[in-house]
Scaffold this active site. Structure first.
Site, PDB file in Angstrom:
ATOM      1  N   ARG A  70       0.580  -1.366  -0.652  1.00 20.79           N
ATOM      2  CA  ARG A  70      -0.209   0.008   0.261  1.00 20.79           C
ATOM      3  C   ARG A  70       0.806   1.768  -0.327  1.00 20.79           C
ATOM      4  O   ARG A  70       0.772   2.513  -0.266  1.00 20.79           O
ATOM      5  CB  ARG A  70      -0.451   0.269   1.651  1.00 20.79           C
ATOM      6  CG  ARG A  70      -2.226   0.785   1.892  1.00 20.79           C
ATOM      7  CD  ARG A  70      -2.969   1.437   0.135  1.00 20.79           C
ATOM      8  NE  ARG A  70      -3.909  -0.053   0.169  1.00 20.79           N
ATOM      9  CZ  ARG A  70      -4.870   0.091  -0.225  1.00 20.79           C
ATOM     10  NH1 ARG A  70      -5.864   1.260  -0.960  1.00 20.79           N
ATOM     11  NH2 ARG A  70      -5.700  -1.251  -0.337  1.00 20.79           N
ATOM     12  N   HIS A  84      -5.224  -4.319   3.924  1.00 21.49           N
ATOM     13  CA  HIS A  84      -4.990  -2.657   3.720  1.00 21.49           C
ATOM     14  C   HIS A  84      -4.290  -2.429   3.422  1.00 21.49           C
ATOM     15  O   HIS A  84      -3.539  -2.453   2.287  1.00 21.49           O
ATOM     16  CB  HIS A  84      -6.887  -1.923   3.870  1.00 21.49           C
ATOM     17  CG  HIS A  84      -6.443  -0.596   3.031  1.00 21.49           C
ATOM     18  ND1 HIS A  84      -5.567   0.293   3.031  1.00 21.49           N
ATOM     19  CD2 HIS A  84      -7.502  -0.819   2.796  1.00 21.49           C
ATOM     20  CE1 HIS A  84      -6.568   1.295   2.789  1.00 21.49           C
ATOM     21  NE2 HIS A  84      -7.796   1.126   2.269  1.00 21.49           N
ATOM     22  N   CYS A  85      -2.934  -2.832   4.332  1.00 20.33           N
ATOM     23  CA  CYS A  85      -1.688  -2.931   3.779  1.00 20.33           C
ATOM     24  C   CYS A  85      -0.576  -3.829   3.190  1.00 20.33           C
ATOM     25  O   CYS A  85      -0.214  -3.161   2.569  1.00 20.33           O
ATOM     26  CB  CYS A  85      -0.783  -2.632   5.531  1.00 20.33           C
ATOM     27  SG  CYS A  85      -1.424  -1.649   6.514  1.00 20.33           S
ATOM     28  N   MET A  86      -1.055  -4.927   2.951  1.00 22.79           N
ATOM     29  CA  MET A  86      -0.259  -5.923   2.075  1.00 22.79           C
ATOM     30  C   MET A  86      -1.470  -5.674   0.959  1.00 22.79           C
ATOM     31  O   MET A  86      -0.719  -6.322  -0.678  1.00 22.79           O
ATOM     32  CB  MET A  86      -1.196  -6.824   2.459  1.00 22.79           C
ATOM     33  CG  MET A  86      -0.238  -6.947   3.649  1.00 22.79           C
ATOM     34  SD  MET A  86      -0.810  -8.806   4.330  1.00 22.79           S
ATOM     35  CE  MET A  86      -1.751  -9.247   4.440  1.00 22.79           C
TER      36      MET A  86
END
Length: 409
Positions: free
Chosen positions: A158, A397-399
């Site tokens: 992300r 979400h971060c990945m």
């Protein structure tokens, strides 16, 4: 036909970029993990299985998944791309003159896939037996020292770049340990066949210039739709960057409003998406303890050259976001459980979910209280194991770096 552009946080996700756990994570140790911005070492074999499951579950929903090692290896098969990357990574300022001169021919001849693995996984002195023999400096250093450090935070795709409507930013990262990630993304967007000649713009960040106090990370950036972009300003993203991005978007008429969200600076809430993410067109999950402290500032274009005016928003963040989306209000799902459980689940990325389409999200299985509340709110929650993947402080979400996502409104 593949498209480019991210036009919402919850519209149908069509193409996404991820990075599997690999050599970089095998080189994390208790002694170096904090310098590399991980809180703990991973059981890499299990993390790889869990990441594969994550990819599979996205593919089962029709999402095209691009993997960073594969993209970089394919990119570095192009000599121009290889020169672009190595000219910036293998320099006297980075390595010292003698080491740079000794390493460059070795890397120039390396197969593209192996070079990609080293650019992400790092190069230790033990990887350089032939080069070491030619360098007095290298021969004097321990074999476990890194000439080029690993960049394990590539797991969290992300952050180094983010797609905003019809273009992308290449983000100058806050911590030096992550800045090489952005260079990799720049090389891919410039030279990989998928992106070469693609119908998109690079809004900001594709430059070798020093960015000084301007830093931005994609976990703070949300193109929520209706021409609006949310950008968190907390631990990692600065107002110097936000202003430049807003100006670039306004100049190209790519957005009509940028909302800067001033956040408390803390490791637990390093990005906006660690405390706030969309689950449906009108549903968000949030950690109220932080979100209630957020102060919003709306930026609007003033002239065609991208200059803008700033309006302080003297109302809660949720009201500002709802109004920007022409919604009467947002339905909220707060981090679940009592105060102890909620704090634990926020730390374990309970609010960091990624939407595959409206009302369908991927979340870590360990956040049982929050996942239950999401399901009660009508959200389909697809779970993946988070015991290993979450050790770097990032969830679904971060990945993921969405590259193509439909509008939602």
């Amino acid at each position: 036909m593949r498209g480019f552009g991210v036009h919402s946080e919850v519209g149908k996700l069509r193409t996404v970029m991820v990075c599997r756990p690999s050599l970089a994570h095998q080189r994390l140790t208790p002694a170096n993990c904090h310098d590399l911005l991980f809180d703990d070492v991973l059981w890499v074999h299990e993390a790889q299985k869990d990441h594969f499951d994550f990819v599979l579950k996205m593919q089962e929903r029709g999402v095209e998944v691009l993997e960073l090692h594969d993209l970089l290896g394919q990119t570095l098969a192009n000599q121009q791309a290889r020169d672009f990357l190595l000219d910036r990574r293998i320099t006297p300022n980075v390595l010292g003159s003698q080491i740079a001169e000794a390493m460059r021919p070795w890397l120039d001849e390396m197969p593209a896939a192996q070079l990609a693995a080293f650019m992400i996984g790092g190069i230790a002195i033990s990887d350089l037996p032939e080069v070491r023999a030619k360098s007095l400096m290298l021969s004097a250093l321990p074999e476990t020292d890194f000439v080029i450090p690993p960049i394990p935070n590539t797991l969290f795709q992300r952050d180094p770049s983010c797609w905003i409507y019809g273009g992308v930013t290449c983000n100058p990262m806050f911590w030096p340990a992550r800045r090489a990630e952005t260079l990799i993304q720049r090389a891919i967007y410039k030279f990989h066949p998928i992106f070469l000649g693609g119908d998109f713009q690079i809004w900001w960040g594709d430059s070798d210039q020093p960015f000084a106090n301007a830093s931005m990370e994609g976990g703070d950036v949300m193109p929520i739709g209706n021409g609006t972009v949310l950008i968190g300003m907390g631990e990692r993203t600065t107002y110097q960057a936000v202003g430049q991005v807003a100006q670039a978007l306004f100049r190209s008429k790519a957005a009509k409003r940028v909302i800067g969200c001033l956040m408390p600076k803390s490791r637990a809430a390093m990005h906006l998406d660690t405390v706030f993410s969309f689950c449906d067109r009108d549903v968000v999950t949030l950690f109220a303890e932080v979100v209630d402290q957020v102060r919003c500032y709306s930026m609007y274009p003033k002239d065609d050259d991208g200059t803008f005016e700033i309006h302080p928003e003297n109302r809660p963040m949720l009201d500002v976001v709802a109004e920007a989306l022409d919604l009467p209000q947002l339905r909220t799902v707060e981090t679940g459980g009592n105060s102890y459980q909620a704090e634990r689940e926020q730390w374990d990325d309970g609010n960091n979910v990624v939407a595959l389409e409206p009302g369908v999200v991927v979340a870590y299985d360990r956040n049982t209280y929050t996942n239950t509340l999401l399901r009660k709110a009508g959200i389909e929650v697809i779970t993946i194991r988070g015991s290993e993947l979450g050790r770097g402080r990032g969830g679904g979400h971060c990945m993921t770096c969405p590259i193509w996502r439909d509008p939602a409104y």
